[in-house]
Design a protein around this motif. Structure first.
Motif, PDB file in Angstrom:
ATOM      1  N   ILE A 106      16.269 -28.857  47.676  1.00 21.42           N
ATOM      2  CA  ILE A 106      16.298 -28.099  46.424  1.00 21.42           C
ATOM      3  C   ILE A 106      16.680 -26.640  46.633  1.00 21.42           C
ATOM      4  N   TRP A 107      16.016 -25.969  47.590  1.00 22.08           N
ATOM      5  CA  TRP A 107      16.117 -24.513  47.677  1.00 22.08           C
ATOM      6  C   TRP A 107      16.965 -23.998  48.835  1.00 22.08           C
ATOM      7  N   LYS A 108      17.255 -24.841  49.805  1.00 26.92           N
ATOM      8  CA  LYS A 108      18.159 -24.429  50.883  1.00 26.92           C
ATOM      9  C   LYS A 108      19.585 -24.881  50.576  1.00 26.92           C
ATOM     10  N   GLU A 109      19.696 -26.133  50.093  1.00 27.25           N
ATOM     11  CA  GLU A 109      21.009 -26.683  49.786  1.00 27.25           C
ATOM     12  C   GLU A 109      21.395 -26.495  48.319  1.00 27.25           C
ATOM     13  N   GLY A 110      20.406 -26.161  47.471  1.00 28.36           N
ATOM     14  CA  GLY A 110      20.684 -25.912  46.056  1.00 28.36           C
ATOM     15  C   GLY A 110      21.060 -27.152  45.274  1.00 28.36           C
ATOM     16  N   ARG A 111      20.417 -28.266  45.569  1.00 30.02           N
ATOM     17  CA  ARG A 111      20.752 -29.531  44.912  1.00 30.02           C
ATOM     18  C   ARG A 111      19.767 -29.867  43.788  1.00 30.02           C
ATOM     19  N   ALA A 112      20.209 -30.741  42.884  1.00 30.61           N
ATOM     20  CA  ALA A 112      19.371 -31.170  41.766  1.00 30.61           C
ATOM     21  C   ALA A 112      18.222 -32.032  42.271  1.00 30.61           C
ATOM     22  N   ALA A 113      17.082 -31.930  41.576  1.00 36.16           N
ATOM     23  CA  ALA A 113      15.891 -32.687  41.991  1.00 36.16           C
ATOM     24  C   ALA A 113      15.111 -33.189  40.786  1.00 36.16           C
ATOM     25  N   ASP A 114      15.802 -33.358  39.663  1.00 34.73           N
ATOM     26  CA  ASP A 114      15.107 -33.674  38.417  1.00 34.73           C
ATOM     27  C   ASP A 114      15.085 -35.154  38.061  1.00 34.73           C
ATOM     28  N   SER A 115      15.441 -36.016  39.008  1.00 33.48           N
ATOM     29  CA  SER A 115      15.401 -37.463  38.763  1.00 33.48           C
ATOM     30  C   SER A 115      15.332 -38.203  40.094  1.00 33.48           C
ATOM     31  N   SER A 116      14.887 -39.454  40.031  1.00 30.01           N
ATOM     32  CA  SER A 116      14.834 -40.256  41.255  1.00 30.01           C
ATOM     33  C   SER A 116      16.240 -40.506  41.791  1.00 30.01           C
TER      34      SER A 116
END
Length: 204
Positions: A106-116
């Motif tokens: 989430i915070w190092k790669e900046g990817r979405a994390a709002d769903s499975s």
């Protein structure tokens, strides 16, 4: 003395603080909780819900990360729904490996994390079935974590807790360590006095 660390993946300050917490020589138990539920219990808004404060907070945490030498990239949208990430963490036993993997995603790669679906690569790397991680057992354990945190007086994330003391925020880390290594620090007369300082006026 048991040490607990309460956090939510929605919080970039939790990500920053984790980099310090995981290096402590003392055993620390990571406890994923729902920050939104804590805010509701306290009757307050999160910083990302207040225009002006939201933008300042984002810039401040980026500045802190750079000062601390920690790579930080915001995910595609914020605030986001963190439940999928929290439940996956719980399903993985809230191990240091799981906490690391999710924070990095989430915070190092900046990817979405709002769903499975968004978290499927992280789940696979942890050996967890992404859909199963969103089941009733993980939901119940996350709910229990959050209720226990609220009962303990937690009002924000990240919070480092030991004994009956709560230390909130990445910037309170040195204060927490000082109190952990020297509990008498909190027995100082002025420390004791401010803990019971009368309220002079209340906003209605």
């Amino acid at each position: 003395m048991p040490i607990r660390w309460y956090f939510d993946f929605i919080s970039p300050f939790s990500y920053l603080h984790w980099q310090k917490v995981k290096m402590l020589p003392e055993a620390v138990t990571p406890v994923p909780i729902v920050f939104g539920a804590v805010l509701a219990a306290c009757g307050q808004k999160g910083p990302a819900e207040i225009p002006g404060k939201r933008e300042f907070t984002y810039r401040h945490v980026l500045w802190q990360a750079r000062q601390e030498g920690v790579a930080l990239r915001f995910p595609p949208a914020h605030p986001f729904n963190p439940l999928a990430a929290l439940r996956l963490c719980v399903a993985a036993g809230a191990s240091a490996r799981a906490v690391d993997a999710l924070f990095d995603w989430i915070w190092k790669e900046g990817r979405a994390a709002d769903s499975s679906e968004a978290l499927a690569p992280v789940a696979a790397a942890l050996g967890i079935d992404a859909a199963a991680a969103q089941g009733e057992e993980a939901k119940a354990r996350l709910r229990a974590n959050t209720e226990a945190a609220i009962a303990a007086g937690v009002y924000g994330v990240p919070t480092l807790a030991f004994g009956d003391q709560l230390f909130w925020g990445n910037d309170a880390h040195d204060f927490a360590l000082a109190a952990l290594r020297n509990p008498a620090l909190l027995d100082d007369p002025e420390m004791q006095r401010v803990a019971t300082l009368p309220v002079g006026v209340q906003r209605r």
